[in-house]
Scaffold this active site. Structure first.
Site, PDB file in Angstrom:
ATOM      1  N   GLY A   1      61.375 -38.820  39.268  1.00 13.61           N
ATOM      2  CA  GLY A   1      61.046 -38.076  40.471  1.00 13.61           C
ATOM      3  C   GLY A   1      60.208 -39.421  41.328  1.00 13.61           C
ATOM      4  O   GLY A   1      60.106 -40.512  40.821  1.00 13.61           O
TER       5      GLY A   1
ATOM      6  N   GLN B   1      54.226 -42.536  47.484  1.00 12.21           N
ATOM      7  CA  GLN B   1      54.635 -43.698  46.520  1.00 12.21           C
ATOM      8  C   GLN B   1      55.290 -44.968  47.066  1.00 12.21           C
ATOM      9  O   GLN B   1      55.152 -46.103  46.755  1.00 12.21           O
ATOM     10  CB  GLN B   1      55.225 -43.586  45.155  1.00 12.21           C
ATOM     11  CG  GLN B   1      54.270 -42.504  44.440  1.00 12.21           C
ATOM     12  CD  GLN B   1      55.391 -42.063  43.285  1.00 12.21           C
ATOM     13  OE1 GLN B   1      56.091 -41.220  43.416  1.00 12.21           O
ATOM     14  NE2 GLN B   1      54.714 -42.638  42.093  1.00 12.21           N
TER      15      GLN B   1
ATOM     16  N   CYS C   1      54.089 -42.263  35.053  1.00 14.82           N
ATOM     17  CA  CYS C   1      54.339 -42.503  36.819  1.00 14.82           C
ATOM     18  C   CYS C   1      54.606 -43.928  36.998  1.00 14.82           C
ATOM     19  O   CYS C   1      54.103 -45.086  36.730  1.00 14.82           O
ATOM     20  CB  CYS C   1      52.804 -42.124  37.159  1.00 14.82           C
ATOM     21  SG  CYS C   1      52.595 -42.325  39.170  1.00 14.82           S
ATOM     22  N   LEU C   2      55.378 -43.891  38.173  1.00  9.67           N
ATOM     23  CA  LEU C   2      56.029 -45.367  38.579  1.00  9.67           C
ATOM     24  C   LEU C   2      54.927 -46.138  39.013  1.00  9.67           C
ATOM     25  O   LEU C   2      55.014 -47.151  39.287  1.00  9.67           O
ATOM     26  CB  LEU C   2      57.190 -44.917  39.478  1.00  9.67           C
ATOM     27  CG  LEU C   2      58.447 -44.404  38.601  1.00  9.67           C
ATOM     28  CD1 LEU C   2      59.516 -44.215  39.871  1.00  9.67           C
ATOM     29  CD2 LEU C   2      58.923 -45.194  37.567  1.00  9.67           C
TER      30      LEU C   2
ATOM     31  N   HIS D   1      54.053 -32.783  39.227  1.00 11.02           N
ATOM     32  CA  HIS D   1      53.605 -34.090  39.212  1.00 11.02           C
ATOM     33  C   HIS D   1      53.735 -34.731  40.620  1.00 11.02           C
ATOM     34  O   HIS D   1      52.849 -35.221  41.358  1.00 11.02           O
ATOM     35  CB  HIS D   1      54.315 -35.125  38.338  1.00 11.02           C
ATOM     36  CG  HIS D   1      54.041 -36.434  38.342  1.00 11.02           C
ATOM     37  ND1 HIS D   1      53.255 -37.070  36.987  1.00 11.02           N
ATOM     38  CD2 HIS D   1      54.239 -37.503  38.976  1.00 11.02           C
ATOM     39  CE1 HIS D   1      53.195 -38.348  37.187  1.00 11.02           C
ATOM     40  NE2 HIS D   1      54.027 -38.552  38.487  1.00 11.02           N
ATOM     41  N   GLU D   2      54.916 -34.492  41.300  1.00 13.82           N
ATOM     42  CA  GLU D   2      55.310 -35.026  42.660  1.00 13.82           C
ATOM     43  C   GLU D   2      54.547 -34.392  43.635  1.00 13.82           C
ATOM     44  O   GLU D   2      54.120 -35.099  44.845  1.00 13.82           O
ATOM     45  CB  GLU D   2      56.910 -34.952  42.599  1.00 13.82           C
ATOM     46  CG  GLU D   2      57.911 -35.685  41.825  1.00 13.82           C
ATOM     47  CD  GLU D   2      57.419 -37.039  41.519  1.00 13.82           C
ATOM     48  OE1 GLU D   2      57.027 -37.569  42.573  1.00 13.82           O
ATOM     49  OE2 GLU D   2      57.503 -37.460  40.504  1.00 13.82           O
TER      50      GLU D   2
ATOM     51  N   HIS E   1      51.246 -35.753  43.957  1.00 10.82           N
ATOM     52  CA  HIS E   1      51.486 -36.932  44.834  1.00 10.82           C
ATOM     53  C   HIS E   1      51.158 -36.817  46.308  1.00 10.82           C
ATOM     54  O   HIS E   1      50.408 -37.463  46.939  1.00 10.82           O
ATOM     55  CB  HIS E   1      52.534 -37.827  44.718  1.00 10.82           C
ATOM     56  CG  HIS E   1      52.689 -38.756  43.461  1.00 10.82           C
ATOM     57  ND1 HIS E   1      51.758 -39.845  43.309  1.00 10.82           N
ATOM     58  CD2 HIS E   1      53.478 -38.686  42.271  1.00 10.82           C
ATOM     59  CE1 HIS E   1      52.131 -40.221  41.977  1.00 10.82           C
ATOM     60  NE2 HIS E   1      53.070 -39.757  41.417  1.00 10.82           N
TER      61      HIS E   1
HETATM   62  O1  K1U Z   1      56.253 -39.894  40.126  1.00  9.90           O
HETATM   63  C1  K1U Z   1      56.482 -40.634  39.539  1.00  9.90           C
HETATM   64  O2  K1U Z   1      55.652 -41.644  39.528  1.00  9.90           O
HETATM   65  C2  K1U Z   1      57.866 -40.972  38.589  1.00  9.90           C
HETATM   66  C3  K1U Z   1      57.636 -40.214  37.126  1.00  9.90           C
HETATM   67  C4  K1U Z   1      57.966 -38.731  37.193  1.00  9.90           C
HETATM   68  C5  K1U Z   1      57.570 -37.925  35.933  1.00  9.90           C
HETATM   69  C6  K1U Z   1      57.529 -38.503  34.629  1.00  9.90           C
HETATM   70  C7  K1U Z   1      57.168 -37.720  33.754  1.00  9.90           C
HETATM   71  C8  K1U Z   1      56.565 -36.594  33.726  1.00  9.90           C
HETATM   72  C9  K1U Z   1      56.440 -36.074  35.135  1.00  9.90           C
HETATM   73  C10 K1U Z   1      56.902 -36.666  36.217  1.00  9.90           C
HETATM   74  C11 K1U Z   1      58.663 -40.981  36.451  1.00  9.90           C
HETATM   75  O3  K1U Z   1      59.780 -40.968  36.592  1.00  9.90           O
HETATM   76  S1  K1U Z   1      57.961 -41.945  35.216  1.00  9.90           S
HETATM   77  C12 K1U Z   1      59.803 -42.554  34.248  1.00  9.90           C
HETATM   78  C13 K1U Z   1      60.380 -41.502  33.405  1.00  9.90           C
HETATM   79  O4  K1U Z   1      59.424 -40.239  33.317  1.00  9.90           O
HETATM   80  C14 K1U Z   1      61.490 -41.984  33.192  1.00  9.90           C
HETATM   81  C15 K1U Z   1      62.138 -43.237  32.896  1.00  9.90           C
HETATM   82  C16 K1U Z   1      63.145 -43.497  32.344  1.00  9.90           C
HETATM   83  C17 K1U Z   1      63.891 -42.621  31.819  1.00  9.90           C
HETATM   84  C18 K1U Z   1      63.593 -40.970  31.844  1.00  9.90           C
HETATM   85  C19 K1U Z   1      62.318 -40.814  32.402  1.00  9.90           C
HETATM   86 ZN    ZN Z   2      53.827 -40.500  39.580  1.00 14.34          ZN
END
Ligand code: K1U
Ligand code: ZN
Length: 175
Positions: free
Chosen positions: A48, A53, A97-98, A139-140, A143
């Site tokens: 996401g 972001q 979270c990225l 989560h999004e 944000h």
């Molecule tokens: O919003 C963001 O920062 C993105 C975030 C979203 C998210 C992850 C986990 C639970 C709720 C929301 C991410 O994508 S973090 C990276 C991640 O989850 C992932 C990375 C590689 C493969 C699979 C997942």
């Molecule tokens: Zn996030």
């Protein structure tokens, strides 16, 4: 030609990640940003990404929570999303979270949510999400409201994570 571009992802702490984003008034103007955000999300990789972001304080998010490697991608673009119903039942998921790299924590949220939004074509949409999709869309949307998953943690833990991110940003700036 509409070429996609990777956008820089803001790292916490940044005031733009704590700001409530404004509504999108013209969905069709968001196409290029949506394409760039999807490319940036797949490249990260992530499931996401919300417009704040990448420094755009408007209410748009992208997501694709398909887990199976051989399944076709399911990119979604949600403009002005709104949670109109949440289940009593909750789910705990280890979120990342990225904007807070390499930090993961269990977060409890409603297991199912119903969300309404506008598509890039300007059509009103409504869908119920469960599983990882429900966790991710909440989560999004957080944000878009200037909220990070670490805001659900105890203040001391949040402070430790914030200090770690400040250090990471200093090191990145020096490199
Ligand atoms: O919003 C963001 O920062 C993105 C975030 C979203 C998210 C992850 C986990 C639970 C709720 C929301 C991410 O994508 S973090 C990276 C991640 O989850 C992932 C990375 C590689 C493969 C699979 C997942
Ligand atoms: Zn996030």
């Amino acid at each position: 030609m509409n070429t996609m571009a990777l956008r820089d992802i803001l790292i916490h702490p940044d005031p733009r990640l704590k700001t409530v984003a404004g509504p999108v008034s013209e969905p069709s103007d968001m196409k290029k940003l949506a394409d760039d955000m999807l490319e940036t999300m797949y490249h990260a990789p992530g499931i996401g990404l919300a417009a704040p972001q990448v420094g755009v304080l408007q209410r748009m998010l992208v997501m694709d929570c398909v887990k199976e490697e051989d399944a076709p991608p399911q990119p979604m673009v949600l403009i002005n999303p709104k949670i109109v119903w949440s289940s009593e039942e909750t789910n705990v998921y280890e979120e990342g979270c990225l904007s807070i790299p390499e930090i993961y924590n269990d977060i409890e949220r409603p297991a199912e949510v119903e969300v309404t939004w506008t598509s890039l074509e300007g059509n009103e949409q409504s869908q119920r999400f469960d599983g990882l999709w429900a966790t991710c869309v909440q989560h999004e949307i957080d944000h878009l409201d200037g909220k990070l998953f670490i805001d659900y943690l105890k203040p001391l833990k949040r402070q430790m994570i914030t200090r770690k991110m400040q250090k990471l940003k200093r090191e990145k700036a020096r490199a």
